[in-house]
Enzyme design. Structure first.
Site, PDB file in Angstrom:
ATOM      1  N   PRO A 338       0.858  -1.188   0.000  1.00 41.75           N
ATOM      2  CA  PRO A 338       0.000   0.000   0.000  1.00 41.75           C
ATOM      3  C   PRO A 338       0.897   1.243   0.000  1.00 41.75           C
ATOM      4  CG  PRO A 338      -0.080  -1.122   2.136  1.00 41.75           C
ATOM      5  CD  PRO A 338       0.880  -1.890   1.287  1.00 41.75           C
ATOM      6  N   ASP A 514       5.931   2.170   2.296  1.00 43.44           N
ATOM      7  CA  ASP A 514       5.003   1.064   2.511  1.00 43.44           C
ATOM      8  C   ASP A 514       4.177   1.393   3.762  1.00 43.44           C
ATOM      9  OD1 ASP A 514       3.758  -1.304   3.220  1.00 43.44           O
ATOM     10  OD2 ASP A 514       5.452  -2.579   2.629  1.00 43.44           O
ATOM     11  N   HIS A 515       2.925   1.647   3.549  1.00 45.34           N
ATOM     12  CA  HIS A 515       2.089   2.124   4.655  1.00 45.34           C
ATOM     13  C   HIS A 515       1.786   1.024   5.685  1.00 45.34           C
ATOM     14  CE1 HIS A 515      -0.094   4.999   6.771  1.00 45.34           C
ATOM     15  NE2 HIS A 515      -0.936   5.450   5.864  1.00 45.34           N
ATOM     16  N   ARG A 516       2.191  -0.196   5.368  1.00 47.59           N
ATOM     17  CA  ARG A 516       2.041  -1.246   6.378  1.00 47.59           C
ATOM     18  C   ARG A 516       3.082  -1.076   7.475  1.00 47.59           C
ATOM     19  NH1 ARG A 516       2.745  -6.387   2.672  1.00 47.59           N
ATOM     20  NH2 ARG A 516       4.450  -5.024   2.031  1.00 47.59           N
ATOM     21  N   ILE A 518       5.290   2.042   7.623  1.00 48.29           N
ATOM     22  CA  ILE A 518       5.551   3.446   7.944  1.00 48.29           C
ATOM     23  C   ILE A 518       4.234   4.212   7.912  1.00 48.29           C
ATOM     24  CG2 ILE A 518       6.630   5.533   6.990  1.00 48.29           C
ATOM     25  CD1 ILE A 518       8.831   3.474   6.012  1.00 48.29           C
TER      26      ILE A 518
END
Ligand code: CAO
Length: 542
Positions: A338, A514-516, A518
């Site tokens: 994501p 990577d929004h998982r 950060i």
């Protein structure tokens, strides 16, 4: 008031057919011949009409149920004497074999004479196709000498809206074919001659449902079968919605079983008609084919391939291995990660002034002092202070691996494709060291002389398009890393200093992460520090 049970009539030998649609509900007022349900066998789809009129008091079937002849369908409460209600008539098995049929009483149906060409040959004309327009012969299903049974498909006709099979009104041997593929024909035009052992006793009554406006009937005229007809054309079976996909019921059923969307399959029949073999080949190809850049995994719909030469001249070249590898890496990252991209710009006016002042020294050292080594130096500091940006997901996402080293990958644009050599321990190197290494690795990349080890082990990547241009872009995270910095072209811009607009050299930065791993806060802090470091490079030595 009496209750009457409606049962499945003779469905032409179909061994069990599936209820694919219920057309009525309990409480509905039903008339004779009104369709109650739709059955589908592997050969045909058919609506089952009511043999009586009245109120539907019980529906005895459900969608998905398999039914055979004689199975109870519904209970209808009938008013008055029902003795006169006709029993359902059998439908000839051949008739249902490939198609859906509607017949009409001989006296009311438009009849077409099967004229005797000689003592034993009879002419088969184009039946009533429900339109006065000419239609095209797109397929001859038989050839001279073939023996056909009543109901066998003879030719396939197609208008701009629909396609239809014309079945043999009687059995015999084909003695002459009077049309060719591509011919335009109208109702009554001669198609072919069939030799029967004896001339047909009676003129064949050939009635087909009118061609619908948007859909193609999978049709066949019936041999003379008295009413009530058992099957009527099912629009959805003939052609798929507005997509204009030509396929018969059996092919559609098979596609459903395979879970294949018809639009993905190319038909090899005339005018792209889908055949069973097309489906089987499609499924086989999908099973044999490893996942590629264009084949979407995880049930993703495929982007259909197109023949671009239809629109003009084209040239097809094979992609290099590196190109294809990059493509699949990009797709894998894009599908798995994501992505969020945060944009900012750093005031590098002082950095650029310092860089210019180092020009003579750079020449003496035979290095090119671009903004890149400063960027990597600043990045190394920010990565040291924000270790999450140097991590990777592990244990299916349950853990994070923090790397204690700061190895930075650098995207290099080469004629062969994109390469990402890695600068090891960037935090321990001086700007001069970095400038030298950048030059060396970029040169090796362009000459394809990088060793695999030189492209491994990166924690974070930098991709600079500064020498090319642009004001920002969305770099794709180089998985399993969790962040990448995109650098665009620095430009002089008016910046408000609290009293005035001052001309400052601003460097656009785009941080994708990577929004998982950060979150926005992490990214904001990382970017703010990076901007501060670049805006005042004295901090780099702290
Ligand atoms: N703004 C303005 N000018 C810039 C700049 C920026 N952000 N970055 C570099 N420049 C200037 C340099 O200063 C140099 O000019 P001078 O010679 O006058 O100093 C000129 O552009 C050429 O720089 P360069 O490209 O030779 O060197 P570099 O250190 O900036 O970059 C490298 C090296 C290998 C990263 C680069 O050549 C490259 O390949 N970039 C493409 C990366 C890429 O394709 N990314 C996309 C990946 S995803 O598809």
């Amino acid at each position: 008031m009496t209750k009457q049970q409606v049962t499945v009539p003779d469905i032409g030998g179909a061994e069990g057919a599936e209820v694919i649609e219920l057309l009525v509900a309990v409480g509905d007022e039903i008339s004779v011949d009104q369709s109650l349900i739709v059955l589908e066998s592997d050969k045909a789809s058919m609506e089952i009409p009511s043999t009586v009129a009245g109120v539907l008091v019980e529906l005895l079937v459900t969608e998905g149920q398999e039914l055979a002849e004689g199975a109870p369908l519904a209970v209808i409460e009938v008013a008055g004497d029902t003795a006169a209600v006709p029993e359902p008539q059998a439908v000839d098995s051949e008739t249902l074999a490939e198609v859906i049929i509607e017949s009409a009483p001989a006296e009311s149906a438009p009849s077409v004479a099967a004229e005797a060409a000689d003592a034993v040959s009879s002419r088969v004309p184009v039946p009533d196709i429900g339109t006065d327009e000419a239609v095209e012969v797109i397929e001859l299903s038989v050839k001279v000498g073939d023996t056909v049974a009543e109901g066998d498909s003879l030719v396939v006709l197609e208008s701009d809206k629909a396609s239809m099979e014309v079945p043999a009104p009687f059995g015999g041997e084909i003695t002459e074919i009077q049309v060719s593929e591509g011919d335009s024909v109208k109702q009554g035009d001669a198609l072919l001659l069939i030799k029967t052992s004896a001339a047909p006793q009676q003129e064949p009554v050939v009635a087909v449902p009118p061609m619908p406006a948007e859909v193609a009937p999978a049709i066949a005229p019936a041999a003379p079968v008295p009413k009530p007809q058992v099957a009527a054309p099912l629009e959805a079976d003939a052609v798929e919605s507005s997509g204009g996909i030509y396929a018969g019921p059996a092919v559609r059923k098979l596609a459903r079983e395979f879970g294949v969307t018809l639009a993905e399959v190319s038909g090899s029949g005339p005018r792209g008609r889908l055949l069973k073999e097309d489906l089987q080949k499609y499924v086989q190809d999908r099973l044999n084919k490893p996942a590629t850049a264009t084949a979407g995994g995880a049930g993703l719909p495929l982007v259909p391939e197109m023949d671009f030469s239809r629109f003009g001249e084209v040239d097809i070249t094979q992609r290099s291995k590196l190109d294809k590898l990059t493509a699949s890496n990009m797709q894998r990252s894009w599908l798995n990660v994501p992505h969020v991209t945060q944009n900012d710009s750093a005031d590098i006016t002082e950095l650029e002034a310092f860089r210019a002042s180092m020009k003579v020294e750079a020449e003496r050292r035979s290095v090119k002092l671009t903004p890149m080594p400063f960027l990597i130096k600043a990045l190394a500091v920010a990565l040291r202070d924000h270790p999450k940006f140097c991590s990777s997901l592990a244990d299916g996402g349950d853990a994070l691996v923090y790397k204690k080293y700061i190895h930075i990958g650098m995207a290099v644009d080469t004629p062969a494709g994109l390469m990402v050599p890695v600068i090891r321990d960037a935090d321990k190197k001086s700007v001069w060291d970095l400038a030298e290494e950048i030059l060396e690795l970029a040169g090796k990349a362009k000459e394809r002389k990088l060793s695999p080890a030189q492209m491994q082990g990166g924690c974070f990547t930098i991709s600079s398009l500064g020498n090319i241009g642009g004001t920002g872009f969305t770099p794709i995270v180089n998985t399993p890393e969790v962040g990448i910095l995109g650098v665009s072209r620095a430009d002089i811009q008016p910046v408000w200093d609290g009293q005035d607009f001052a001309p400052r050299k601003m460097l656009p930065l785009s941080l994708s992460y990577d929004h998982r791993v950060i979150n926005g806060g992490d990214a904001g802090r990382f970017m703010t520090q990076l901007v501060a470091l670049l805006s005042d490079i004295r901090h780099l030595i702290m």
